[in-house]
Structures are given as C-alpha cells and as structure tokens.
Design a protein around this motif. Structure first.
Motif, PDB file in Angstrom:
ATOM      1  N   SER A  35       0.832  -1.209   0.000  1.00  0.00           N
ATOM      2  CA  SER A  35       0.000   0.000   0.000  1.00  0.00           C
ATOM      3  C   SER A  35       0.867   1.260   0.000  1.00  0.00           C
ATOM      4  O   SER A  35       0.464   2.296  -0.544  1.00  0.00           O
TER       5      SER A  35
ATOM      6  N   LEU B  92      -5.449  -4.705  -3.404  1.00  0.00           N
ATOM      7  CA  LEU B  92      -5.318  -3.719  -4.475  1.00  0.00           C
ATOM      8  C   LEU B  92      -6.171  -2.479  -4.237  1.00  0.00           C
ATOM      9  O   LEU B  92      -5.974  -1.460  -4.909  1.00  0.00           O
ATOM     10  N   LYS B  93      -7.085  -2.553  -3.293  1.00  0.00           N
ATOM     11  CA  LYS B  93      -7.926  -1.379  -3.020  1.00  0.00           C
ATOM     12  C   LYS B  93      -7.075  -0.201  -2.547  1.00  0.00           C
ATOM     13  O   LYS B  93      -7.462   0.961  -2.721  1.00  0.00           O
ATOM     14  N   ASP B  94      -5.922  -0.504  -1.963  1.00  0.00           N
ATOM     15  CA  ASP B  94      -5.031   0.556  -1.479  1.00  0.00           C
ATOM     16  C   ASP B  94      -4.258   1.228  -2.613  1.00  0.00           C
ATOM     17  O   ASP B  94      -3.554   2.207  -2.377  1.00  0.00           O
TER      18      ASP B  94
ATOM     19  N   ARG C 182      -7.471  -0.192 -16.097  1.00  0.00           N
ATOM     20  CA  ARG C 182      -6.300  -0.055 -15.209  1.00  0.00           C
ATOM     21  C   ARG C 182      -5.534  -1.365 -15.060  1.00  0.00           C
ATOM     22  O   ARG C 182      -4.598  -1.443 -14.260  1.00  0.00           O
TER      23      ARG C 182
ATOM     24  N   GLY D 245      -7.750  -8.360  -2.697  1.00  0.00           N
ATOM     25  CA  GLY D 245      -8.347  -7.270  -1.935  1.00  0.00           C
ATOM     26  C   GLY D 245      -7.333  -6.193  -1.573  1.00  0.00           C
ATOM     27  O   GLY D 245      -7.702  -5.031  -1.364  1.00  0.00           O
TER      28      GLY D 245
ATOM     29  N   LYS E 125     -12.385  -8.012 -10.657  1.00  0.00           N
ATOM     30  CA  LYS E 125     -13.284  -7.762  -9.522  1.00  0.00           C
ATOM     31  C   LYS E 125     -12.758  -6.608  -8.663  1.00  0.00           C
ATOM     32  O   LYS E 125     -13.509  -5.998  -7.904  1.00  0.00           O
ATOM     33  N   TYR E 126     -11.451  -6.362  -8.757  1.00  0.00           N
ATOM     34  CA  TYR E 126     -10.813  -5.379  -7.889  1.00  0.00           C
ATOM     35  C   TYR E 126     -10.220  -4.191  -8.646  1.00  0.00           C
ATOM     36  O   TYR E 126      -9.956  -3.146  -8.033  1.00  0.00           O
ATOM     37  N   VAL E 127      -9.994  -4.365  -9.949  1.00  0.00           N
ATOM     38  CA  VAL E 127      -9.332  -3.332 -10.751  1.00  0.00           C
ATOM     39  C   VAL E 127     -10.135  -3.131 -12.027  1.00  0.00           C
ATOM     40  O   VAL E 127     -10.465  -4.107 -12.715  1.00  0.00           O
TER      41      VAL E 127
ATOM     42  N   ALA F  52      -5.720   2.272  -5.587  1.00  0.00           N
ATOM     43  CA  ALA F  52      -6.802   2.620  -6.515  1.00  0.00           C
ATOM     44  C   ALA F  52      -6.395   3.664  -7.546  1.00  0.00           C
ATOM     45  O   ALA F  52      -7.024   3.768  -8.605  1.00  0.00           O
TER      46      ALA F  52
END
Length: 346
Positions: free
Chosen positions: A245, A269-271, A310, A267, A304-306, A273
C-alpha cells in the motif's frame, strides 16, 4: 510509438530464457548473482556481444509470436536483473566482494560501495536502441530499483543505507532519462527487496523510488515479487505483501505484483486505486502450461478489484530460469486468455 489502445494489454515482467548455447544454465540456476558472473557465458569475449544480440532477437520474436503487446529485450545480456547496472557504477567494487549472510544462512558475495556512487557511462542505452530497432511494438526496459541495490551491496562509504539508496537513485534517474531518449515507451524499476525489509523500506524506499523516476515523461512501473519461482518455492511464499500500500505514494503510474503462484488475495489492491496494476497471472513455479481458461479466470478475478482500463496482464515475475518452450507456451496462453476476456467485456 503509442501504447496499446485496447483493454487488458499484455506484457512480460522483464526477463526471458537465455539459450543454452549462450549461457551455462546449470551455473545460472544456483544463484541470482550480485557481483559479476562472467563464467556463466559460453562464448569468448570477442563474440559475446554479437551472440547476445542474436539471442535478443530470438527473445523479441518469441514475445511477438506469442502475441505480447508490450515487449522487452528479454534481459538477455544480463547475468541477473540487477548486477549489470549496479556493478557498472563508479564507487562500486565488484572485484573484491563482501559476503552477506542471508536469513537462511547462505553466503552471497555482494559488491562493496567504497566511494561516491556515480553513473559515468550509459549501461543499458545500447540495449534499448537495439530493442527499438528490432520491434515495431511498444517496448519496455527495466532497471534495478535504488532500494534493492542498496540492500544488495555492502555500504563502506555512506553514513547510512538511506544515503546510499538515494545515491543509487541519482544514478538510476540519469540512466532512465537516457533510456527515454533512446525510445523506451515504458520504464520499470525492479524493487523486490522492499518486502524483504519492510521497516527499512517504509523509512525511505518511496523517497528513493521517486527520485529515481523524477522527470521521466513515459509511463513508469515499480515491480515487486516474492522471488523467482526457480529459487523460492511456492510453499515458502507468503500469502500477502508486507510492503504494498505504501507504493501508492510513488510517482510510478503502474505497480507490478506477483499474484498467481502465492494465490494472492487481490483485496489488497484497493489501497492502490490510483495506480494501474500489472497483474501476475502466470504461475512460473508450475511446470505445466496453464490453459487459457485457467489464466482467463485469474484475469477475471483481477477485474473484480481493478477496472479493465487499469489492468495490465503479465507473468508473476521474470522468466529467465524457465525452459524456453515452457515460457513461450505460457506467454501464448496468457495472450489468448487476455484476448478472450477482452471480447467478453467488449
């Protein structure tokens, strides 16, 4: 040269297998050298550059044939991802190495930093010019990151490791600027050691990375992984990154991560964005060539995350230690899988 306009472009992390006629693969397989390993090359010095050029063309053509959108030179001229650049700098003594003991108790010879680190000549510019002349596809070139180089050397000159890392960053930045002029469409820093020593990395790795990438106009990438599959077995790889992150604060456009072999929970990868993600979807520890469907599922999981605009599709890591037929087969399946998912999302 423009980057691919379509969604889910494919690339490699950096390296591609070097031919058996060029390198002693048995010697190569024993380590990831920090100092020079000239005995690895099978040809005498007077024929080596021509042989490396020929092997580089083979690597480029393999990537093109497999359907890879953004190619590299396969790092064919390198003994490791880092030692060619690090040992070419003034102030670095690779001829009289120090010994560092790893956590596993292995001794590794490393360069000694005995004076001010300075880049006095281009190291990879000819490599980039050769790559540019021999492909009409977008081209990426890689450099070792400053934090990683500072961890792979014995500091006998600077007051602390942070000062050393920033000196390496200056050298990397000078090289990167020349690589951009030589036609690089993307420049990538390899920084696997940020997760080896996350506490130290939190103190100054981002600062060093940003200094290394300062002023670069083309897209930039930071790659981190858990180590080559041939050297670090999957069973010993953690399920998550200890330093990830934090890379949100770098000026790099893309972050490249290993996800297939360690079965990474995406999950995390949310950090990141604000970044593009170069997602590892090939398990290089698996001797089988994954099916298109298996790789497509890994890409779908990433989506699902990106967001699709991107996501860049890639292997987990460099392919240097693999048999060439396996590397080509995996890349071809990856390119076909990306095309399949691309059609699904329109």
């Amino acid at each position: 040269m423009n980057l691919p306009k379509h969604l889910l472009p494919t690339t490699v992390v950096g390296s591609y297998p070097q031919p058996d006629w060029l390198v002693d693969r048995a010697m190569l397989s024993k380590s990831v050298p920090r100092t020079r390993m000239r005995d690895m090359w099978r040809l005498p010095e007077e024929h080596l550059e021509e042989a490396q050029d020929d092997a580089t063309i083979v690597a480029i053509r393999d990537m093109e044939r497999a359907g890879i959108d953004i190619v590299t030179d396969g790092e064919i001229r390198r003994e490791s991802y880092s030692n060619r650049f690090a040992t070419a700098l003034e102030g670095v003594d690779a001829e009289n190495p120090a010994m560092i003991i790893s956590r596993a108790g292995h001794e590794t010879p490393v360069p000694r930093v005995v004076g001010k680190v300075r880049r006095t000549r281009a190291v990879e510019v000819r490599d980039m010019e050769f790559l540019r002349r021999n492909t009409d596809r977008p081209a990426k070139i890689t450099l070792p990151g400053p934090f990683t180089m500072s961890q792979q050397a014995k500091n006998e000159f600077y007051k602390d490791d942070e000062e050393l890392a920033l000196a390496f960053a200056e050298a990397v930045n000078a090289e990167a600027r020349d690589l951009e002029k030589a036609g690089a469409n993307i420049i990538q820093l390899d920084e696997p050691w940020v997760r080896n020593n996350p506490d130290l990395a939190r103190r100054y790795a981002v600062k060093a990375i940003n200094r290394a990438l300062e002023g670069i106009k083309v897209p930039t990438v930071v790659h981190l992984c858990f180590g080559y599959a041939a050297v670090v077995p999957g069973s010993t790889k953690p399920a998550g990154y200890s330093f990830l992150s934090e890379l949100a604060d770098t000026i790099a456009e893309q972050i490249s991560i290993e996800a297939a072999q360690p079965r990474l929970d995406l999950g995390v990868l949310k950090d990141l964005a604000a970044k593009k993600i170069m997602l590892g979807v090939l398990d290089l520890g698996d001797p089988e060539i994954e099916t298109v469907d298996v790789i497509a599922d890994r890409i779908r999981n990433g989506l699902k995350y990106v967001a699709a605009d991107r996501l860049v599709v890639a292997p987990d890591c460099g392919m240097k230690y693999m048999p060439r037929a396996r590397a080509f087969g995996k890349l071809k399946a990856m390119a076909d899988a990306a095309a399949l998912v691309r059609r699904e999302i329109g």
